[in-house]
Motif scaffolding. Structure first.
Motif, PDB file in Angstrom:
ATOM      1  N   PHE A 107      51.134  17.256  81.449  1.00  0.00           N
ATOM      2  CA  PHE A 107      52.291  18.101  82.093  1.00  0.00           C
ATOM      3  C   PHE A 107      53.334  18.358  81.210  1.00  0.00           C
ATOM      4  O   PHE A 107      53.891  19.627  81.073  1.00  0.00           O
ATOM      5  N   ALA A 108      54.137  17.281  80.599  1.00  0.00           N
ATOM      6  CA  ALA A 108      55.068  17.453  79.908  1.00  0.00           C
ATOM      7  C   ALA A 108      54.846  18.391  78.614  1.00  0.00           C
ATOM      8  O   ALA A 108      55.618  19.279  78.314  1.00  0.00           O
ATOM      9  N   ASN A 109      53.864  18.107  77.967  1.00  0.00           N
ATOM     10  CA  ASN A 109      53.438  18.906  76.724  1.00  0.00           C
ATOM     11  C   ASN A 109      53.400  20.355  77.037  1.00  0.00           C
ATOM     12  O   ASN A 109      53.857  21.414  76.255  1.00  0.00           O
ATOM     13  N   VAL A 110      52.724  20.675  78.209  1.00  0.00           N
ATOM     14  CA  VAL A 110      52.441  22.163  78.504  1.00  0.00           C
ATOM     15  C   VAL A 110      53.800  22.655  78.941  1.00  0.00           C
ATOM     16  O   VAL A 110      54.091  23.836  78.549  1.00  0.00           O
ATOM     17  N   GLN A 111      54.497  22.110  79.868  1.00  0.00           N
ATOM     18  CA  GLN A 111      55.605  22.462  80.402  1.00  0.00           C
ATOM     19  C   GLN A 111      56.664  22.933  79.114  1.00  0.00           C
ATOM     20  O   GLN A 111      57.027  24.033  79.188  1.00  0.00           O
ATOM     21  N   ARG A 112      56.863  22.139  78.233  1.00  0.00           N
ATOM     22  CA  ARG A 112      57.638  22.365  77.199  1.00  0.00           C
ATOM     23  C   ARG A 112      57.048  23.410  76.291  1.00  0.00           C
ATOM     24  O   ARG A 112      57.813  24.550  75.898  1.00  0.00           O
ATOM     25  N   THR A 113      56.032  23.332  75.716  1.00  0.00           N
ATOM     26  CA  THR A 113      55.608  24.205  74.869  1.00  0.00           C
ATOM     27  C   THR A 113      55.344  25.684  75.323  1.00  0.00           C
ATOM     28  O   THR A 113      55.716  26.565  74.679  1.00  0.00           O
ATOM     29  N   ALA A 114      55.041  25.681  76.488  1.00  0.00           N
ATOM     30  CA  ALA A 114      54.441  27.132  77.358  1.00  0.00           C
ATOM     31  C   ALA A 114      55.910  27.608  78.102  1.00  0.00           C
ATOM     32  O   ALA A 114      56.029  28.670  78.508  1.00  0.00           O
ATOM     33  N   ILE A 171      48.952  24.604  85.932  1.00  0.00           N
ATOM     34  CA  ILE A 171      47.925  24.198  84.730  1.00  0.00           C
ATOM     35  C   ILE A 171      46.628  24.475  85.317  1.00  0.00           C
ATOM     36  O   ILE A 171      46.138  23.577  86.214  1.00  0.00           O
ATOM     37  N   ALA A 172      45.873  24.993  84.567  1.00  0.00           N
ATOM     38  CA  ALA A 172      44.388  25.215  84.997  1.00  0.00           C
ATOM     39  C   ALA A 172      43.576  24.709  84.019  1.00  0.00           C
ATOM     40  O   ALA A 172      43.598  24.799  82.786  1.00  0.00           O
ATOM     41  N   GLN A 173      42.369  24.195  84.533  1.00  0.00           N
ATOM     42  CA  GLN A 173      41.406  23.756  83.572  1.00  0.00           C
ATOM     43  C   GLN A 173      40.107  23.840  84.174  1.00  0.00           C
ATOM     44  O   GLN A 173      39.829  23.614  85.301  1.00  0.00           O
ATOM     45  N   VAL A 174      39.022  24.138  83.283  1.00  0.00           N
ATOM     46  CA  VAL A 174      37.589  24.376  83.782  1.00  0.00           C
ATOM     47  C   VAL A 174      36.855  23.185  82.718  1.00  0.00           C
ATOM     48  O   VAL A 174      36.953  23.620  81.709  1.00  0.00           O
TER      49      VAL A 174
END
Ligand code: ATP
Length: 658
Positions: A370-377, A385-388
């Protein structure tokens, strides 16, 4: 398919009956035959519990019939009758053990083949159907797998499974050894179909939105994740064993009821049934039969409400509930929890410290990032955040084909929203609506789609949950879930890892742990729902007059594994095939296409219809003169003539909508 191969093989042998006789040969064959029957029967019984019956069942029937080529009719009759006896016992064994439907069907089919052989040999009409199977068998022998009125408009499971195997959508995993229960391999068409669904989902919920981004996290991760999330302790299903047959059941999928005599202190019978749409009626019929067998005289109280086994676990009644496999009262062990996670070892040293798990869901990889994606994006709440990806569950009873398997693919979104009172409801409703309308747009039948709003039994942290259910051929079951999970997941991972996972809201100048809405769908289940929605058999005019059956997969063009089939009218005219190939090469750059030259055009159309190809293009002799072709629509079967140069734009409009 295999059954087919066997039938053809056995009848070929019968045609050559008597060509390799000889007394010595007779004796050898007799001995071999006897040993084979005994071995196969023992093998079937032995393998019953492990669920690996299909191949032995096939081998069982193959042995006696193969032997027919070497003996005279009189002996054949005796041997066939003996084989029928044994095959009949196998069917009874499987039924008594409540074995998998497909296993029972394979055994029944095998028995029917033997009975048909007997009928052909001795000339007397043989009723090839057992009493209980008469209806089923007449349905099974209907031409072109025609759905019966009884089935309504929902196709039969066996027709879908048959089509998938015959056309290369789905194969049982490890089939050349013996199908490995709960695992499947997708063939060329299945792979295309899966890709199309995955891409459509990604396009709709990730690429077309500014507020959702993607992730691809690892399948194996630190076991600490699964301890914190509660999966190590709690991701389990209640399991019971049949003490006699050793068959294993999920306790919440076995239902029971009591039929009690009206009179004061009257006796009662108990029945158990497997979860199904029609289980109430099945239980009623079973209870009445049992009461009759027990010599009870009515009147009876109404059959008690069906409950699952977990609801009786701590009561005296549990000992009266029969095993679904044997019908024996008290035949089941008490329910115990069975963790569904597959374990593996990471690194060269095996032991407690190297234990890791194959992920049972894709969601946890999202929470831990969560934190990685929120910060970098640089995402701002609300965002998703979606994942398959693949998920693995050691299901106690994998069943209903790809509906419940042990390895499957999930498409999940964690949508993070403000923790303010009343915020999550709006997003929850919207995700439900968006999911619903997308499912309809990609081709699910609206009359087969339902909502199951959960009112009780929610996890302690969950605020709301709705399952979108679908009417599969085996009953109405969960297709996807939309859940409001509060901030439970981020909380447990913040606590478990000691990292701060809260979000700083610049506009509001405050930190908080966002709440989450989770729309989650299984790709394999969706594929099965799409096939169920698309499959139908219809009567169409035949080339030689009258009508014939046409099997069609009316898939949405974007889902169809093959978008366009190109046919040269005949395959022995180089100019025609060259022209058709040139068009095929152009279209192949954009779409998955097929080039088919074999058989009459009508047969090629039927083949394309069966796999759901929406457009067939025929290059004929006129094409050589005026550069036009015929484009045929799968659903209306209408054919339009158009210039070859107009074909790409036509297809683009029809398939891509642009
Ligand atoms: P069920 O109650 O059917 O076991 P679930 O509620 O445990 O499903 P979730 O954990 O919510 O399922 O998983 C989300 C989705 O993943 C489900 O809606 C379903 O589409 C899919 N799914 C779950 N388990 C399986 C499985 N064993 N095989 C195929 N798909 C599955």
């Amino acid at each position: 398919m295999c059954q087919w191969a066997f039938i053809q093989y056995s009848s070929q042998n019968l045609h050559h009956r008597g060509t390799c006789g000889g007394v010595a040969m007779h004796l050898v064959w007799d001995l071999l035959f006897l040993i084979t029957v005994m071995l196969n029967y023992a093998c079937i019984l032995g393998l019953r519990a492990s669920g690996r019956l299909s191949l032995p069942v096939r081998r069982f029937v193959a042995a006696p019939v193969t032997r027919m080529c070497s003996t005279d009719t009189h002996e054949n009759l005796a041997h066939l009758k003996a084989s029928i006896e044994v095959a009949g016992s196998v069917v009874r064994e499987l039924k008594a053990a409540a074995a998998d439907k497909d296993e029972v069907k394979a055994a029944v089919d095998a028995l029917l083949v033997l009975k048909a052989e007997l009928s052909a040999l001795d000339g007397t009409p043989v009723d090839v159907r057992s009493k209980t199977n008469k209806k089923k068998a007449s349905k099974a022998s209907a031409t072109a797998s025609e759905p019966s009125e009884e089935d309504g408009v929902c196709p039969r499971m066996e027709d879908l499974v048959n089509l998938c195997k015959r056309k290369g959508f789905i194969f049982p995993s490890s089939e050349i050894y013996s199908p490995f229960s709960g695992f499947f391999d997708y063939g060329p068409l299945g792979t295309e179909l899966k890709n199309n669904i995955r891409q459509a989902w990604w396009r709709e919920f990730v690429q077309s939105r500014e507020d959702v981004v993607g992730l691809d996290s690892s399948i194996i991760s630190s076991p600490a994740i699964w301890r914190a999330s509660g999966h190590v302790d709690g991701f389990s299903d209640p399991m019971v064993d049949c003490k006699e047959s050793k068959l294993r059941y999920r306790a919440d999928q076995v239902f029971w009821a009591k039929l009690e005599q009206q009179k004061e202190g009257g006796s009662a019978v108990y029945v158990s049934v497997m979860e199904a749409d029609d289980m109430q009626a099945t239980a009623q019929a079973a209870a009445e039969k049992k009461a009759k067998e027990a010599g009870f005289i009515g009147p009876f109280k109404p059959l008690s409400a069906l409950k699952d086994l977990t609801e009786a676990a701590d009561t005296d009644e549990y000992a009266r509930i029969p095993s679904p496999a044997t019908g024996q009262e008290g035949g089941l062990t008490a329910p115990r929890e069975f963790n569904l996670m597959f374990q593996t070892s990471v690194g060269a040293v095996e032991g407690g410290s190297s234990v890791a798990y194959l992920r049972p869901e894709t969601a946890q990889g999202i929470f831990t990032n969560f934190a990685n994606v929120q910060r970098t994006a640089r995402m701002k709440v609300p965002f998703g955040i979606a994942q398959v990806g693949k998920a693995f569950r050691n299901e106690i009873t994998p069943r209903n084909y790809i509906f419940r398997s042990r390895e499957f693919e999930q498409m999940e979104i964690e949508y993070f929203v403000s923790d303010k009172e009343g915020e999550w409801e709006e997003h929850y409703k919207r995700w439900l609506e968006d999911s619903w309308s997308w499912l309809l747009r990609i081709g699910l039948r609206e009359d087969m789609l339902f909502r199951d709003v959960k009112s009780g039994g929610l996890a302690h942290y969950a605020k709301a949950c709705t399952d979108i259910t679908f009417r599969f051929p085996f009953g109405t079951q969960e297709l996807m879930g939309v859940a409001a999970r509060g901030n439970y997941d981020l909380t447990v991972h913040a606590n478990g890892s000691g990292e701060k996972l809260d979000y700083f809201d610049q506009a509001e100048e405050r930190r908080y742990l966002p709440h989450v809405i989770e729309p989650s769908i299984g790709l394999d289940r969706l594929l099965l729902a799409l096939l169920t929605s698309a499959y139908h058999v219809e009567d169409v005019p035949a080339a030689k007059g009258g009508t014939e059956k046409r099997t069609v997969l009316a898939l949405h063009p974007q889902m169809a594994p093959v978008k366009v089939a190109v046919f040269p009218l005949v395959n022995n005219k180089a100019e025609l095939t060259d022209k058709a190939r040139a068009l095929f090469s152009t279209l192949q750059k954009r779409y998955s296409c097929e080039f088919d030259t074999s058989g009459a055009i009508g047969r090629r159309y039927r083949r394309a219809d069966e796999i759901g190809t929406p457009y067939c293009i025929t290059v004929d002799f006129c094409s050589l003169d005026d550069d036009t072709v015929t484009v045929r629509d799968r659903d209306s079967m209408e054919q339009v003539r158009m210039a070859i140069s107009d074909v790409p734009a036509f297809l683009s409009k029809k398939i891509d909508g642009v």
